[in-house]
Design a protein around this motif. Structure first.
Motif, PDB file in Angstrom:
ATOM      1  N   TYR A 405       1.203   8.885   8.292  1.00  0.00           N
ATOM      2  CA  TYR A 405       1.178   7.488   7.860  1.00  0.00           C
ATOM      3  C   TYR A 405       1.974   7.275   6.580  1.00  0.00           C
ATOM      4  N   GLY A 406       2.714   8.318   6.184  1.00  0.00           N
ATOM      5  CA  GLY A 406       3.473   8.258   4.943  1.00  0.00           C
ATOM      6  C   GLY A 406       4.529   7.166   4.946  1.00  0.00           C
ATOM      7  N   VAL A 407       4.884   6.742   3.736  1.00  0.00           N
ATOM      8  CA  VAL A 407       5.811   5.627   3.525  1.00  0.00           C
ATOM      9  C   VAL A 407       7.056   6.155   2.829  1.00  0.00           C
ATOM     10  N   GLU A 408       8.182   5.566   3.128  1.00  0.00           N
ATOM     11  CA  GLU A 408       9.450   6.019   2.563  1.00  0.00           C
ATOM     12  C   GLU A 408       9.475   5.836   1.053  1.00  0.00           C
ATOM     13  N   LYS A 409       9.872   6.874   0.372  1.00  0.00           N
ATOM     14  CA  LYS A 409      10.033   6.811  -1.075  1.00  0.00           C
ATOM     15  C   LYS A 409      11.083   5.767  -1.444  1.00  0.00           C
ATOM     16  N   GLY A 410      10.805   4.988  -2.466  1.00  0.00           N
ATOM     17  CA  GLY A 410      11.732   3.953  -2.901  1.00  0.00           C
ATOM     18  C   GLY A 410      11.464   2.589  -2.301  1.00  0.00           C
ATOM     19  N   SER A 411      10.601   2.552  -1.278  1.00  0.00           N
ATOM     20  CA  SER A 411      10.229   1.262  -0.686  1.00  0.00           C
ATOM     21  C   SER A 411       9.015   0.702  -1.425  1.00  0.00           C
ATOM     22  N   GLU A 412       8.468  -0.381  -0.916  1.00  0.00           N
ATOM     23  CA  GLU A 412       7.247  -0.946  -1.479  1.00  0.00           C
ATOM     24  C   GLU A 412       6.188  -1.027  -0.382  1.00  0.00           C
ATOM     25  N   GLU A 413       4.946  -0.765  -0.747  1.00  0.00           N
ATOM     26  CA  GLU A 413       3.863  -0.814   0.220  1.00  0.00           C
ATOM     27  C   GLU A 413       2.544  -1.008  -0.512  1.00  0.00           C
ATOM     28  N   SER A 414       1.652  -1.756   0.086  1.00  0.00           N
ATOM     29  CA  SER A 414       0.300  -1.883  -0.419  1.00  0.00           C
ATOM     30  C   SER A 414      -0.480  -0.605  -0.099  1.00  0.00           C
ATOM     31  N   CYS A 415      -1.126  -0.040  -1.111  1.00  0.00           N
ATOM     32  CA  CYS A 415      -1.948   1.150  -0.873  1.00  0.00           C
ATOM     33  C   CYS A 415      -3.022   0.876   0.169  1.00  0.00           C
ATOM     34  N   MET A 416      -3.601  -0.319   0.104  1.00  0.00           N
ATOM     35  CA  MET A 416      -4.694  -0.636   1.016  1.00  0.00           C
ATOM     36  C   MET A 416      -4.182  -0.785   2.450  1.00  0.00           C
ATOM     37  N   GLN A 417      -3.018  -1.391   2.614  1.00  0.00           N
ATOM     38  CA  GLN A 417      -2.482  -1.517   3.965  1.00  0.00           C
ATOM     39  C   GLN A 417      -2.151  -0.145   4.545  1.00  0.00           C
ATOM     40  N   ALA A 418      -1.683   0.744   3.691  1.00  0.00           N
ATOM     41  CA  ALA A 418      -1.344   2.093   4.168  1.00  0.00           C
ATOM     42  C   ALA A 418      -2.595   2.850   4.602  1.00  0.00           C
ATOM     43  N   ILE A 419      -3.621   2.849   3.770  1.00  0.00           N
ATOM     44  CA  ILE A 419      -4.811   3.629   4.131  1.00  0.00           C
ATOM     45  C   ILE A 419      -5.614   2.945   5.232  1.00  0.00           C
ATOM     46  N   GLY A 420      -5.451   1.624   5.375  1.00  0.00           N
ATOM     47  CA  GLY A 420      -6.140   0.934   6.461  1.00  0.00           C
ATOM     48  C   GLY A 420      -5.773   1.508   7.815  1.00  0.00           C
ATOM     49  N   LYS A 421      -4.520   1.891   7.976  1.00  0.00           N
ATOM     50  CA  LYS A 421      -4.079   2.475   9.244  1.00  0.00           C
ATOM     51  C   LYS A 421      -4.712   3.843   9.468  1.00  0.00           C
ATOM     52  N   ILE A 423      -7.615   4.880   8.142  1.00  0.00           N
ATOM     53  CA  ILE A 423      -9.042   4.674   8.403  1.00  0.00           C
ATOM     54  C   ILE A 423      -9.261   4.213   9.841  1.00  0.00           C
ATOM     55  N   ASP A 424      -8.383   3.346  10.314  1.00  0.00           N
ATOM     56  CA  ASP A 424      -8.471   2.887  11.701  1.00  0.00           C
ATOM     57  C   ASP A 424      -8.462   4.064  12.666  1.00  0.00           C
ATOM     58  N   GLN A 425      -7.532   4.991  12.485  1.00  0.00           N
ATOM     59  CA  GLN A 425      -7.459   6.147  13.371  1.00  0.00           C
ATOM     60  C   GLN A 425      -8.664   7.055  13.188  1.00  0.00           C
ATOM     61  N   ALA A 426      -9.151   7.179  11.939  1.00  0.00           N
ATOM     62  CA  ALA A 426     -10.335   7.999  11.699  1.00  0.00           C
ATOM     63  C   ALA A 426     -11.550   7.432  12.421  1.00  0.00           C
ATOM     64  N   ASP A 448      -7.322  -4.845   6.652  1.00  0.00           N
ATOM     65  CA  ASP A 448      -7.589  -5.370   7.994  1.00  0.00           C
ATOM     66  C   ASP A 448      -7.002  -4.516   9.107  1.00  0.00           C
ATOM     67  N   ALA A 449      -6.181  -3.516   8.772  1.00  0.00           N
ATOM     68  CA  ALA A 449      -5.706  -2.599   9.821  1.00  0.00           C
ATOM     69  C   ALA A 449      -6.858  -1.837  10.456  1.00  0.00           C
ATOM     70  N   VAL A 450      -8.011  -1.770   9.772  1.00  0.00           N
ATOM     71  CA  VAL A 450      -9.156  -1.071  10.366  1.00  0.00           C
ATOM     72  C   VAL A 450      -9.629  -1.780  11.629  1.00  0.00           C
ATOM     73  N   PHE A 451      -9.236  -3.026  11.815  1.00  0.00           N
ATOM     74  CA  PHE A 451      -9.652  -3.776  12.994  1.00  0.00           C
ATOM     75  C   PHE A 451      -8.692  -3.618  14.172  1.00  0.00           C
ATOM     76  N   ASN A 452      -7.709  -2.716  14.048  1.00  0.00           N
ATOM     77  CA  ASN A 452      -6.767  -2.529  15.150  1.00  0.00           C
ATOM     78  C   ASN A 452      -7.466  -2.025  16.419  1.00  0.00           C
ATOM     79  N   HIS A 453      -8.511  -1.219  16.234  1.00  0.00           N
ATOM     80  CA  HIS A 453      -9.184  -0.636  17.395  1.00  0.00           C
ATOM     81  C   HIS A 453     -10.697  -0.846  17.386  1.00  0.00           C
TER      82      HIS A 453
END
Length: 831
Positions: A405-421, A423-426, A448-453
């Protein structure tokens, strides 16, 4: 006046003005027939347990009262709470009987935790104490050890805690038993938890909300709670609210909560009354579960609740020194407080203890009689004190590979959106052993990515009923914490995300839980459990839109005050480090994990590989932001917290242009515990490692998310601390702009620059030569930016753009930047 003056024992509530017709909502039952043997077994269990409980409070010798009591038989300090004990032993006897009769998997959660004598006495009678503590064998010596050791340094404490077999709830602070009980039955379809709630505890806010917990139990997948409200009418020195409510008021209240109400109050036939009521409660529970498990769930089922009215201190002294004791608040703690010095009270104590007939309750060897044993489950694992769910039932998680679920270095990302994915898989990978408990904030917190499944598990909502949701959102931090505790202590894993400012609501609950877990670790028989995991986001740095009330990082300090082997506090600075951190926390055991991070998009400073190394070390030099990769610095700038680190990095970028002779080392700390003095925490850096990271003697400036005393406390004991400066949250805030929050608390890039220039000037003569001009320019920038914010109501353009570092992935710097990084207003620089 120390307490109320009552003119009669066990006063009944005055009549309310509610129509009598509401009593039709209460459950009326024909009492079941019990055999003489069963009635004798229940009655003798209660007598024996009450005898032991009372003796535990008073006796240091002569445990069976085989001779007249003497003053020297009485403990020097009389500690314990008698008043609740008879009710607790009554329920314990009947839960044993219910379990044996129905072959149940049942545990007992006790709200009145100060009633430890009753529970310990019952555990001794069923043989569970002996299983875990051989010194409390079912012999004369074993019972002597229990009675004489209670509330002494070498015996059990006066409150139920982790040393008490069968317990999953710390018995000190009141209000949480019900939520813990509901958390325990989640995802355990065969488990019944009987939870007794004292009428004093019932006055607490957490309990009031926890009555709604049944609305989050899907009977198709989870077990059930049978709540028992023990209305004995009194607290420490006055009557309880419930004790002053008549049946019409109580049945109206609980009907509104969603329960069927059954009163248990026939004192002359209490065993048949309670046995009938418990069997009815179990049968009603099975009907609800059967319907749900056959695909025809009952929408808004009415779960059973028992209202048990018995006198406080029932079977104890009736009067002492002219005051009513039984049926009054005088029974709350020690009814005969002068038993060691008053001949009259000593005689009253002997009369009281002998009224239970101990000679007929124990064999010549000191064991309980066969009659008592006849109502106790024969199999050890069925006994209330030996349920595996309460002490050795840990289910390790299957944690997804976070690097996917890693994000490209130099980009921008919300920590919560990243871990939401992640947690969803977990949640997908652990469908019966991982849950997320949150106040109504998941979408706001960008999780809200936790609601994917999956979905929410709110059974009274037609849009989430009977859908197997793994997420519980209830706008009660207390209830979320109770759920989390019950779920974790019975072997599973939970996650509790929250707005930063409101985690403090459950501060003392978290501390009580930690005390329980500390003592659990010191037993020889409780096995590991999952850590409890807090995600603290919507932090003060970006709560400028909600205002001062939403700006409060104090929960960090609450966790830091825990024992070092429990406390873990993390400040992942970007999405990749947060992914690594949460994966680690979900695998960990026995800790209180606090992860603090931003929900807003942030620069991704570290690659997946770099984040992995950084989190393993707990901190590192950020070479891309440092002069010559951090070699031979004049000053060390330390960021702790994502937004605070961003300000440090921007300051380092600006200083390259404005003060090129200044040599800066930028350090990020993600594991806060590493800075604690050597040997004081398992994660503490050695002094050699500390010096390698922060230098031996150069000025170090911490830009820290929390309060300064937290950093000062952690660093205390490190050498050469006079070189340390700290900027932090200083209780300045309002409804304003994000950058104004940095300015008001003096943690902005400008304030970091000021500290860097002052620190660097100590050893760098070029910086010292220009220090006055440089600081004057920075102060001018602060003024200009503040004026702009006040005039425009917004931050200058480019304030939160990624800063520029030549020769790195950040070489491009900010998007849309002006010449030399200046703002288009051409009056100040922000990046």
């Amino acid at each position: 006046m120390p307490g109320e003056v009552i003119d009669r024992p066990n006063p009944q509530p005055l009549a309310s003005h509610i129509p009598d017709s509401v009593l039709e909502l209460s459950v009326k039952l024909e009492k079941v027939a019990l055999s003489d043997a069963d009635l004798r077994g229940l009655e003798e269990f209660r007598r024996a347990s009450n005898y032991i409980a009372a003796a535990m409070i008073f006796l240091s010798d002569n445990a069976f009262v085989e001779r007249d009591l003497k003053f020297e038989d009485i403990k020097p300090r009389l500690l314990g709470h008698w008043g609740t004990c008879p009710g607790l032993t009554l329920v314990y006897a009947h839960l044993n009987y219910l379990t044996r009769k129905n072959d149940l998997d049942l545990i007992y959660v006790v709200g009145p935790g100060h009633g430890a004598p009753a529970i310990l006495a019952s555990l001794w009678l069923e043989g569970s104490l002996e299983k875990f503590y051989p010194q409390y064998s079912q012999t004369k010596q074993g019972l002597h050890n229990l009675i004489t050791g209670f509330s002494t340094p070498h015996g059990f404490p006066s409150h139920i805690n982790a040393e008490t077999p069968g317990s999953i709830h710390e018995g000190g602070e009141l209000g949480y038993a019900l939520a813990v009980a509901f958390g325990a039955v989640m995802d355990k379809p065969d488990l019944i938890v009987a939870c007794i709630v004292g009428d004093g505890e019932a006055e607490s806010g957490p309990t009031a909300t926890a009555w709604h917990a049944a609305k989050y139990i899907d009977p198709a997948e989870s077990g059930a709670v049978i709540p028992i409200v023990h209305v004995n009418g009194f607290k420490i020195s006055e009557r309880t609210i419930y004790g002053c409510m008549d049946d019409k008021e109580i049945v109206s209240l609980f009907t509104g909560y969603g329960y069927q109400c059954r009163f248990v109050e026939d004192l002359d036939d209490i065993d048949r009354d309670l046995a009938t009521s418990m069997q009815w409660a179990l049968n009603e529970t099975r009907k609800i579960q059967k319907a749900a498990r056959s695909g025809k769930p009952i929408m808004k089922p009415r779960w059973p609740v028992l209202i048990m009215r018995t006198p406080k201190g029932w079977s104890g002294p009736k009067k002492v020194d002219g005051e009513f004791v039984e049926g009054s608040f005088h029974a709350h703690q020690v009814p005969l407080i002068a038993a060691k010095s008053s001949a009259d009270q000593l005689a009253d104590l002997q009369k009281w203890l002998l009224s239970y007939g101990p000679a007929k309750l124990f064999t010549s060897a000191g064991a309980p009689t066969d009659s008592i044993k006849s109502i106790i489950p024969a199999e050890g694992h069925k006994k209330l004190g030996q349920r595996v769910e309460t002490y050795k039932n840990h289910e390790p998680l299957n944690v997804p590979d976070w690097q996917k679920y890693g994000v490209e270095k130099g980009s921008e990302e919300s920590c919560m959106q990243a871990i939401g994915k992640l947690i969803d898989q977990a949640l997908v990978d652990n469908p019966k052993s991982l849950r997320l408990f949150s106040p109504d904030e998941l979408v706001s917190n960008k999780l809200d990515a936790v609601f994917n499944h999956t979905g929410r598990d709110f059974q009274w909502d037609e849009f989430s009923n009977a859908r197997g949701g793994r997420v519980i959102e209830i706008l009660s931090e207390h209830t979320c914490q109770g759920f989390l505790q019950g779920y974790t202590l019975t072997g599973r894993t939970g996650i509790f995300p929250s707005y930063e400012s409101f985690l403090g609501i459950i501060h003392t609950m978290m501390v009580q839980y930690s005390k329980f877990n500390k003592m659990a670790r010191e037993t020889t028989w409780r096995t590991d459990i999952s850590s409890i995991n807090y995600i603290e986001t919507s932090t003060w740095t970006r709560q400028e839109h909600n205002g001062f009330s939403h700006q409060n990082p104090s929960f960090i300090g609450a966790v830091l005050n825990l024992k070092p082997d429990a406390a873990r506090v993390y400040f992942p600075p970007d999405a990749n480090t947060f992914l690594s951190t949460i994966a680690h926390c979900l695998r960990s055991k026995n800790y209180v994990n606090l992860m603090v991070g931003s929900k807003q998009p942030q620069p991704v400073f570290l690659s997946v590989e770099e984040a992995d190394q950084h989190c393993q070390a707990g901190a590192s030099v950020w070479k891309f932001a440092s002069t010559d990769s951090g070699l031979d610095p004049d000053v060390v700038l330390v960021g702790i917290g994502s937004e605070l680190t961003f300000e440090v990095v921007v300051a380092a970028s600006i200083l390259r242009r404005k003060c090129p002779s200044l040599r800066v080392r930028v350090v990020n700390v993600t594991d806060l515990m590493i800075i604690e003095a050597e040997t004081l925490h398992p994660h503490s850096l050695s002094n050699a490692e500390f010096d390698a990271l922060f230098t031996k003697d150069k000025p170090v400036h911490f830009n820290y998310h929390g309060y300064s005393n937290e950093i000062k406390g952690l660093l205390f004991g490190r050498p050469n601390l006079d070189r340390i400066s700290i900027s932090c949250y200083k209780e300045e805030g309002s409804t304003t702009t994000p950058f104004d929050m940095m300015l008001r608390n003096e943690v902005s890039r400008y304030h970091v620059m000021q500290q860097a220039i002052k620190g660097g000037a100590r050893s760098n003569s070029k910086v010292a030569l220009d220090m006055t001009d440089l600081l004057g320019d920075v102060r001018h920038q602060i003024t200009k930016v503040q004026e702009y914010i006040m005039a425009s109501g917004q931050d200058p353009e480019g304030t939160f753009d990624i800063p520029k570092f030549e020769g790195t992935v950040f070489e491009g710097g900010a998007v849309g930047k002006g010449k030399e990084g200046d703002s288009k207003e051409n009056r100040f620089f922000v990046n």
